[in-house]
Design a protein around this motif. Sequence first.
Motif, PDB file in Angstrom:
ATOM      1  N   ILE A  39       0.851  -1.192   0.000  1.00  0.00           N
ATOM      2  CA  ILE A  39       0.000   0.000   0.000  1.00  0.00           C
ATOM      3  C   ILE A  39       0.885   1.240   0.000  1.00  0.00           C
ATOM      4  CG2 ILE A  39      -1.896   1.159   1.177  1.00  0.00           C
ATOM      5  CD1 ILE A  39      -2.518  -1.690   0.270  1.00  0.00           C
ATOM      6  N   PRO A  40       0.611   2.221  -0.898  1.00  0.00           N
ATOM      7  CA  PRO A  40       1.466   3.410  -0.982  1.00  0.00           C
ATOM      8  C   PRO A  40       1.297   4.354   0.200  1.00  0.00           C
ATOM      9  CG  PRO A  40      -0.391   3.594  -2.487  1.00  0.00           C
ATOM     10  CD  PRO A  40      -0.442   2.211  -1.928  1.00  0.00           C
ATOM     11  N   CYS A  41       2.386   5.035   0.527  1.00  0.00           N
ATOM     12  CA  CYS A  41       2.404   6.035   1.599  1.00  0.00           C
ATOM     13  C   CYS A  41       3.111   7.287   1.075  1.00  0.00           C
ATOM     14  CB  CYS A  41       3.161   5.512   2.824  1.00  0.00           C
ATOM     15  SG  CYS A  41       2.506   3.975   3.516  1.00  0.00           S
ATOM     16  N   LYS A  42       2.942   8.393   1.783  1.00  0.00           N
ATOM     17  CA  LYS A  42       3.653   9.596   1.366  1.00  0.00           C
ATOM     18  C   LYS A  42       5.129   9.467   1.758  1.00  0.00           C
ATOM     19  CE  LYS A  42       3.031  12.605   5.416  1.00  0.00           C
ATOM     20  NZ  LYS A  42       2.460  13.874   5.912  1.00  0.00           N
ATOM     21  N   PRO A  43       6.047  10.084   1.038  1.00  0.00           N
ATOM     22  CA  PRO A  43       5.879  11.009  -0.096  1.00  0.00           C
ATOM     23  C   PRO A  43       5.844  10.326  -1.450  1.00  0.00           C
ATOM     24  CG  PRO A  43       8.168  11.002   0.566  1.00  0.00           C
ATOM     25  CD  PRO A  43       7.457  10.060   1.504  1.00  0.00           C
ATOM     26  N   PHE A  44       5.489   9.044  -1.498  1.00  0.00           N
ATOM     27  CA  PHE A  44       5.193   8.327  -2.736  1.00  0.00           C
ATOM     28  C   PHE A  44       6.416   8.104  -3.626  1.00  0.00           C
ATOM     29  CE2 PHE A  44       1.498  10.896  -1.463  1.00  0.00           C
ATOM     30  CZ  PHE A  44       0.672   9.863  -1.014  1.00  0.00           C
ATOM     31  N   PRO A  64       9.681   5.467  -4.822  1.00  0.00           N
ATOM     32  CA  PRO A  64       9.618   4.089  -5.349  1.00  0.00           C
ATOM     33  C   PRO A  64       9.470   3.022  -4.276  1.00  0.00           C
ATOM     34  CG  PRO A  64      11.836   5.007  -5.560  1.00  0.00           C
ATOM     35  CD  PRO A  64      10.939   6.138  -5.188  1.00  0.00           C
ATOM     36  N   ASN A  65       9.884   3.306  -3.054  1.00  0.00           N
ATOM     37  CA  ASN A  65       9.761   2.324  -1.979  1.00  0.00           C
ATOM     38  C   ASN A  65       8.915   2.821  -0.806  1.00  0.00           C
ATOM     39  OD1 ASN A  65      11.523   0.122  -2.997  1.00  0.00           O
ATOM     40  ND2 ASN A  65      13.058   1.748  -2.969  1.00  0.00           N
ATOM     41  N   ASP A  66       8.108   3.845  -1.062  1.00  0.00           N
ATOM     42  CA  ASP A  66       7.239   4.370  -0.009  1.00  0.00           C
ATOM     43  C   ASP A  66       5.940   3.565   0.039  1.00  0.00           C
ATOM     44  OD1 ASP A  66       8.780   6.449   1.165  1.00  0.00           O
ATOM     45  OD2 ASP A  66       8.491   7.625  -0.654  1.00  0.00           O
ATOM     46  N   TYR A  67       6.080   2.349   0.543  1.00  0.00           N
ATOM     47  CA  TYR A  67       4.964   1.426   0.680  1.00  0.00           C
ATOM     48  C   TYR A  67       5.071   0.714   2.022  1.00  0.00           C
ATOM     49  CZ  TYR A  67       4.108   1.704  -4.390  1.00  0.00           C
ATOM     50  OH  TYR A  67       3.815   2.128  -5.663  1.00  0.00           O
ATOM     51  N   ILE A  68       3.948   0.269   2.498  1.00  0.00           N
ATOM     52  CA  ILE A  68       3.943  -0.742   3.548  1.00  0.00           C
ATOM     53  C   ILE A  68       3.385  -2.019   2.932  1.00  0.00           C
ATOM     54  CG2 ILE A  68       3.663   0.829   5.507  1.00  0.00           C
ATOM     55  CD1 ILE A  68       0.609  -0.219   5.405  1.00  0.00           C
ATOM     56  N   TYR A  69       3.777  -3.132   3.482  1.00  0.00           N
ATOM     57  CA  TYR A  69       3.062  -4.366   3.145  1.00  0.00           C
ATOM     58  C   TYR A  69       2.274  -4.758   4.381  1.00  0.00           C
ATOM     59  CZ  TYR A  69       1.593  -8.558   0.858  1.00  0.00           C
ATOM     60  OH  TYR A  69       0.792  -9.491   0.262  1.00  0.00           O
ATOM     61  N   LYS A  84      -2.208   7.268   2.621  1.00  0.00           N
ATOM     62  CA  LYS A  84      -1.609   8.345   1.828  1.00  0.00           C
ATOM     63  C   LYS A  84      -1.295   9.578   2.672  1.00  0.00           C
ATOM     64  CE  LYS A  84      -5.809  10.740   0.225  1.00  0.00           C
ATOM     65  NZ  LYS A  84      -6.622  11.090  -0.953  1.00  0.00           N
ATOM     66  N   ASN A  85      -1.829   9.634   3.866  1.00  0.00           N
ATOM     67  CA  ASN A  85      -1.611  10.792   4.738  1.00  0.00           C
ATOM     68  C   ASN A  85      -0.392  10.624   5.648  1.00  0.00           C
ATOM     69  OD1 ASN A  85      -4.137  12.221   3.995  1.00  0.00           O
ATOM     70  ND2 ASN A  85      -5.120  10.448   4.953  1.00  0.00           N
ATOM     71  N   TYR A  86       0.258   9.467   5.587  1.00  0.00           N
ATOM     72  CA  TYR A  86       1.350   9.171   6.521  1.00  0.00           C
ATOM     73  C   TYR A  86       2.543   8.556   5.790  1.00  0.00           C
ATOM     74  CZ  TYR A  86      -2.675   9.462   9.658  1.00  0.00           C
ATOM     75  OH  TYR A  86      -3.806   9.877  10.311  1.00  0.00           O
ATOM     76  N   THR A  87       3.696   8.642   6.438  1.00  0.00           N
ATOM     77  CA  THR A  87       4.857   7.941   5.901  1.00  0.00           C
ATOM     78  C   THR A  87       4.751   6.459   6.244  1.00  0.00           C
ATOM     79  OG1 THR A  87       6.211   8.160   7.896  1.00  0.00           O
ATOM     80  CG2 THR A  87       6.281   9.986   6.299  1.00  0.00           C
TER      81      THR A  87
END
Length: 429
Positions: free
Chosen positions: A264-269, A271-276, A322-325
């Motif tokens: 799932i994407p997180c900010k600041p978006f 290439p690796n700003d995701y959590i699984y 999307k509102n959080y890192t």
Amino acid sequence: MGNYPLPTDKALSGVRVLDMTHVQAGPTSSQLLAWLGADVIKFEAPTGDITRQQLAHVVDGKRQESFYFKMLNANKRSITVNMKSKAGQEVFEQLIRKCDVIMDNFGPGVLTRLGYPDEKLQELNPGLVIASIKGFGSSGPYSDYKAYEPIAQAMGGSMSVTGDPNGPPTISGAFIGDSGTGVHLALGIVAAIYHRTHNGGKGQIVEAAMQDSVMNLCRVKFRDHLRLLGGTAELAEYGPPTLGLTYVPRALNDSGGGHIGNAIPCKPFGPNDYIYMVAQAPVVPVLLKEIGLEPDDERFAPAAARNKNQHEFWKYVSEYTKNYTKQEVTARFNELDIPCGPVLSTEEVVADPHVLHREMWTKIEGHPEGDYYTVGMPVKLSLGEVDKKYPSPGLGEHNEQITKDVCGFSEADFNRLKEAGAYTLPPKK
């Protein structure tokens, strides 16, 4: 590194390994044995393991020994032997007599063509454990095929289940064929040594094949293959439909487990700003409440509905994240007991405080070209690991030491063997 002291109180202290492997799979295995205290003698041709120069590092215009070699050959001693010379064969045969294990990852028949089939090795040392890595094993229709990492992944089932279902199969970033097979071989070697200890000192042959190892590491996907039951069942946790399939499909980041999961994407978006995260059934009501939905939302609370509507479910989760890192989401979700972790780049992994606490990114000091870092020991023992990790050895750095201390030859013998070309190639005419 010089004549470093061999540990005497570690898990494999007293075990001597003649490591004829090269490149990645075998050296991965023998380095694990070395870190458990075994005396690993890296047996190299006078030209050296090819990875000493492969993908070499260049600093200030100077070509250095490759990190590929340095990271796979810590805590080993190196001897160079010209196996095509009688003097070199004399050294080799004495090493066979003095070692507990010989390891190789040559192509089929290489040692046999040099005059050393398994029977000859066992004749020289009946207690010898003969350990080999092969692409497809020593028998079977593919036994003569060459294997590299992507080929092992392709033929072991990994590539077919990795990637976008609408795109080509993709190799894994983890080298499960090479390093994975090395780990399997290490287990086999330790088991063979234990067996020898309790069965009259008899050695045996241990083999690990890359295709076999990839299959073992894909065990969960073969579980799903059985679940399809010839095309009559649905893999509900997979996003793409699977009803009617007779094989496990590629499914991007679907978890393939008992609960749906996704990146799932997180900010600041970046290439690796995701959590699984995994939508584990017991905590789904908590998750739904956290992202602003009713805990008993009929679209997502029941497992069957959640599986069916997972595309919409992940949209709601993404609106929240999307509102959080990724670090903020990870911290919050773990407070709520929701299984979740950030996607870490290599840069982030090697600086991660937990990784450093576990000593999985460890500094190796004392190499002539400077200190360097390597991946640490993944198996932790309360007793039995080496206390210090020494740098990879220079080519032939321990020729004299091994010839005298291991083979039992005198200084005069060493000089005779050296003069006779045991350790070097003859000069070019």
